[in-house]
Enzyme design. Structure first.
Site, PDB file in Angstrom:
ATOM      1  N   ASP A   8       7.638  53.299  38.784  1.00 38.30           N
ATOM      2  CA  ASP A   8       6.570  52.397  39.237  1.00 38.30           C
ATOM      3  C   ASP A   8       5.469  52.373  38.181  1.00 38.30           C
ATOM      4  OD1 ASP A   8       5.907  51.203  42.345  1.00 38.30           O
ATOM      5  OD2 ASP A   8       4.323  51.127  40.829  1.00 38.30           O
ATOM      6  N   ASP A  40       6.502  50.009  32.497  1.00 39.08           N
ATOM      7  CA  ASP A  40       6.521  48.600  32.895  1.00 39.08           C
ATOM      8  C   ASP A  40       7.937  48.058  32.683  1.00 39.08           C
ATOM      9  OD1 ASP A  40       6.304  45.867  33.037  1.00 39.08           O
ATOM     10  OD2 ASP A  40       4.781  45.681  31.456  1.00 39.08           O
ATOM     11  N   ILE A  41       8.607  47.688  33.758  1.00 39.04           N
ATOM     12  CA  ILE A  41      10.008  47.238  33.617  1.00 39.04           C
ATOM     13  C   ILE A  41      10.122  45.802  33.105  1.00 39.04           C
ATOM     14  CG2 ILE A  41      11.263  48.869  35.063  1.00 39.04           C
ATOM     15  CD1 ILE A  41      10.037  45.457  36.319  1.00 39.04           C
ATOM     16  N   TYR A  44       6.755  32.603  41.750  1.00 37.81           N
ATOM     17  CA  TYR A  44       7.496  33.632  42.503  1.00 37.81           C
ATOM     18  C   TYR A  44       8.838  33.073  42.980  1.00 37.81           C
ATOM     19  CZ  TYR A  44       8.124  37.093  46.301  1.00 37.81           C
ATOM     20  OH  TYR A  44       8.608  38.062  47.151  1.00 37.81           O
ATOM     21  N   LYS A  57      12.526  34.339  41.968  1.00 37.56           N
ATOM     22  CA  LYS A  57      13.450  34.860  42.978  1.00 37.56           C
ATOM     23  C   LYS A  57      14.763  34.083  43.002  1.00 37.56           C
ATOM     24  CE  LYS A  57      11.135  38.340  44.632  1.00 37.56           C
ATOM     25  NZ  LYS A  57      11.492  39.682  44.113  1.00 37.56           N
ATOM     26  N   THR A 115       4.372  45.295  54.285  1.00 35.30           N
ATOM     27  CA  THR A 115       3.842  45.983  53.103  1.00 35.30           C
ATOM     28  C   THR A 115       2.559  45.270  52.704  1.00 35.30           C
ATOM     29  OG1 THR A 115       4.889  44.508  51.512  1.00 35.30           O
ATOM     30  CG2 THR A 115       6.220  46.369  52.252  1.00 35.30           C
TER      31      THR A 115
HETATM   32  N1  LIG Z   1       7.455  42.713  51.813  1.00 40.34           N
HETATM   33  C1  LIG Z   1       8.171  41.633  52.091  1.00 40.34           C
HETATM   34  O1  LIG Z   1       8.230  41.157  53.250  1.00 40.34           O
HETATM   35  C2  LIG Z   1       8.941  40.944  50.998  1.00 40.34           C
HETATM   36  C3  LIG Z   1       9.476  39.674  51.258  1.00 40.34           C
HETATM   37  C4  LIG Z   1      10.255  39.069  50.284  1.00 40.34           C
HETATM   38  C5  LIG Z   1      10.492  39.718  49.087  1.00 40.34           C
HETATM   39  N2  LIG Z   1       9.937  40.940  48.842  1.00 40.34           N
HETATM   40  C6  LIG Z   1      10.205  41.580  47.551  1.00 40.34           C
HETATM   41  O2  LIG Z   1      10.477  42.955  47.758  1.00 40.34           O
HETATM   42  C7  LIG Z   1      10.004  43.712  46.635  1.00 40.34           C
HETATM   43  C8  LIG Z   1       9.052  44.817  47.102  1.00 40.34           C
HETATM   44  O3  LIG Z   1       7.944  44.261  47.718  1.00 40.34           O
HETATM   45  P1  LIG Z   1       6.841  45.129  48.498  1.00 40.34           P
HETATM   46  O4  LIG Z   1       6.437  44.289  49.634  1.00 40.34           O
HETATM   47  O5  LIG Z   1       7.334  46.512  48.720  1.00 40.34           O
HETATM   48  O6  LIG Z   1       5.645  45.115  47.407  1.00 40.34           O
HETATM   49  P2  LIG Z   1       4.564  46.240  46.998  1.00 40.34           P
HETATM   50  O7  LIG Z   1       3.466  45.512  46.335  1.00 40.34           O
HETATM   51  O8  LIG Z   1       4.263  47.115  48.161  1.00 40.34           O
HETATM   52  O9  LIG Z   1       5.352  47.133  45.918  1.00 40.34           O
HETATM   53  C9  LIG Z   1       5.725  46.625  44.660  1.00 40.34           C
HETATM   54  C10 LIG Z   1       5.665  47.758  43.658  1.00 40.34           C
HETATM   55  O10 LIG Z   1       6.133  47.262  42.379  1.00 40.34           O
HETATM   56  C11 LIG Z   1       5.356  47.904  41.376  1.00 40.34           C
HETATM   57  N3  LIG Z   1       5.390  47.129  40.126  1.00 40.34           N
HETATM   58  C12 LIG Z   1       4.818  45.913  39.897  1.00 40.34           C
HETATM   59  N4  LIG Z   1       5.021  45.524  38.638  1.00 40.34           N
HETATM   60  C13 LIG Z   1       5.756  46.495  38.033  1.00 40.34           C
HETATM   61  C14 LIG Z   1       6.294  46.653  36.731  1.00 40.34           C
HETATM   62  N5  LIG Z   1       6.119  45.725  35.782  1.00 40.34           N
HETATM   63  N6  LIG Z   1       7.021  47.767  36.462  1.00 40.34           N
HETATM   64  C15 LIG Z   1       7.223  48.698  37.424  1.00 40.34           C
HETATM   65  N7  LIG Z   1       6.709  48.614  38.670  1.00 40.34           N
HETATM   66  C16 LIG Z   1       5.994  47.516  38.983  1.00 40.34           C
HETATM   67  C17 LIG Z   1       3.958  47.969  41.978  1.00 40.34           C
HETATM   68  O11 LIG Z   1       3.138  48.953  41.327  1.00 40.34           O
HETATM   69  C18 LIG Z   1       4.250  48.303  43.431  1.00 40.34           C
HETATM   70  O12 LIG Z   1       4.181  49.688  43.689  1.00 40.34           O
HETATM   71  C19 LIG Z   1       9.344  42.691  45.696  1.00 40.34           C
HETATM   72  O13 LIG Z   1      10.270  42.300  44.709  1.00 40.34           O
HETATM   73  C20 LIG Z   1       9.028  41.540  46.609  1.00 40.34           C
HETATM   74  O14 LIG Z   1       8.930  40.313  45.906  1.00 40.34           O
HETATM   75  C21 LIG Z   1       9.152  41.557  49.769  1.00 40.34           C
END
Ligand SMILES: NC(=O)c1ccc[n+]([C@@H]2O[C@H](COP(=O)([O-])OP(=O)(O)OC[C@H]3O[C@@H](n4cnc5c(N)ncnc54)[C@H](O)[C@@H]3O)[C@@H](O)[C@H]2O)c1
Length: 305
Positions: A38, A73-74, A164, A168, A198
């Site tokens: 992360d 950073d990925i 976004y 996706k 989240t």
């Molecule tokens: N929460 C939902 O309902 C939902 C819905 C659709 C899609 N998603 C997808 O699920 C995934 C997780 O979402 P979430 O809700 O847990 O978000 P979140 O914001 O709680 O967690 C995302 C994490 O990714 C890390 N991150 C961001 N950029 C980064 C980078 N360049 N390198 C490494 N780490 C990095 C952040 O520090 C964070 O801890 C995302 O891809 C999001 O688009 C979530």
């Protein structure tokens, strides 16, 4: 602790918070040794800190599991490679990667800047590529492995998140390409479109009637990473998990086709032929736009303008 992933080494990006954290904890609880990646950024991708990844490693070890932190950073090739290298250096193998990391920079398309477009594509789409690229080279050699990308229902289109949504959609095509290209090496690839509580979903401009917890998503991911899913032939799929619901998304395919007599299309011939022969496939989200705009207005989201 279960043993769904006993002996496996799994790398998870974005594992410091939300769904990624639940995946890391869930995989460790099922016997995996875990690389916790992360970058520790805010929701728009700023202010990185290494503490976020380290805190989840502490949680895994406190629960009796094994994990190592990578705060890179990925969205960079070097960052993706370091995630994979950490698995090999620390544990000597890599059985699965889960690309969960994501950020949001929301803006209406007609106002979106390059600075709002590029980092979102870089984090979601390139950030899945960098890890898949490095991991697939290892998995090809060992003739086994699982790649998991994170997409969203928003790949269908989004009012105020074109960046976004495009990223996706790209993740799904990348996953399907990985499933096709690595099939003969025994490597599977699937995508998950989650709906879970989240920090990211807290701002969604509609009332979500079907939403669950990050732990629900983690259960699906652990299954997809397991030998059970491989034995059941699961690859090239997109699954949604939203509270009590699990859904599989359709494979893209031509819906309807028709052939005209004789050669040589002209715009006029198409105008006469197309509506009555192939027609349209109505866009489900278009009928929801008015409701989404109302919900967005009620929450007064300044960025969505
Ligand atoms: N929460 C939902 O309902 C939902 C819905 C659709 C899609 N998603 C997808 O699920 C995934 C997780 O979402 P979430 O809700 O847990 O978000 P979140 O914001 O709680 O967690 C995302 C994490 O990714 C890390 N991150 C961001 N950029 C980064 C980078 N360049 N390198 C490494 N780490 C990095 C952040 O520090 C964070 O801890 C995302 O891809 C999001 O688009 C979530």
């Amino acid at each position: 602790m279960g043993n769904f992933l006993a002996g496996k080494v799994i790398a998870v990006t974005g594992a410091g918070r939300g769904i990624g954290r639940a995946v890391a904890l869930g995989a460790a609880a099922e016997g995996a040794r875990v690389v916790v990646n992360d970058y520790g950024v805010s929701m728009d991708g700023g202010s990185p800190t290494s503490e976020i990844a380290e805190s989840v490693v502490k949680e895994v070890t406190a629960a009796g599991g094994e994990a190592v932190a990578v705060a890179d950073d990925i969205s960079t090739m070097a960052g993706g490679q370091r995630v994979v290298d950490a698995a090999l250096t620390s544990y000597g193998r890599l059985d699965g990667v889960v690309c969960v990391a994501g950020i949001l920079r929301e803006r209406m398309l007609f106002n979106m800047s390059e600075d709002e477009w590029d980092p979102v594509i870089a984090t979601h789409l390139k950030g899945t590529f960098t890890v898949f690229r490095a991991a697939s080279a290892v998995m090809r050699q060992q003739r086994a492995g699982t790649l998991i990308g994170f997409t969203s229902g928003n790949h269908q289109g989004s009012v105020s998140q074109a960046n976004y949504s495009a990223a996706k959609g790209g993740v799904i095509s990348l996953v399907r390409s990985a499933a096709l290209g690595l099939h003969k090496y025994g490597v599977t690839a699937n995508a998950v479109a989650p709906v879970a509580r989240t920090r990211m979903s807290a701002n969604v401009p509609m009332e979500l009637t079907e939403i669950g917890e990050p732990e629900d998503v983690a259960a699906l991911v652990v299954y997809l990473l397991s030998d059970r899913a491989r034995e059941q032939g699961i690859t090239g799929q997109v699954y949604t998990i939203a509270g009590p619901k699990i859904a599989v998304w359709a494979q893209p395919r031509e819906l309807r086709s028709a052939y005209a007599e004789g050669a040589g299309w002209t715009p006029e011939r198409i105008a006469q032929f197309l509506p009555g022969s192939v027609g349209v496939d109505p866009m489900p989200m278009l009928s929801q736009v008015a409701g989404m705009e109302l919900a967005a207005a009620r929450r007064d989201r300044p960025n969505a303008r």
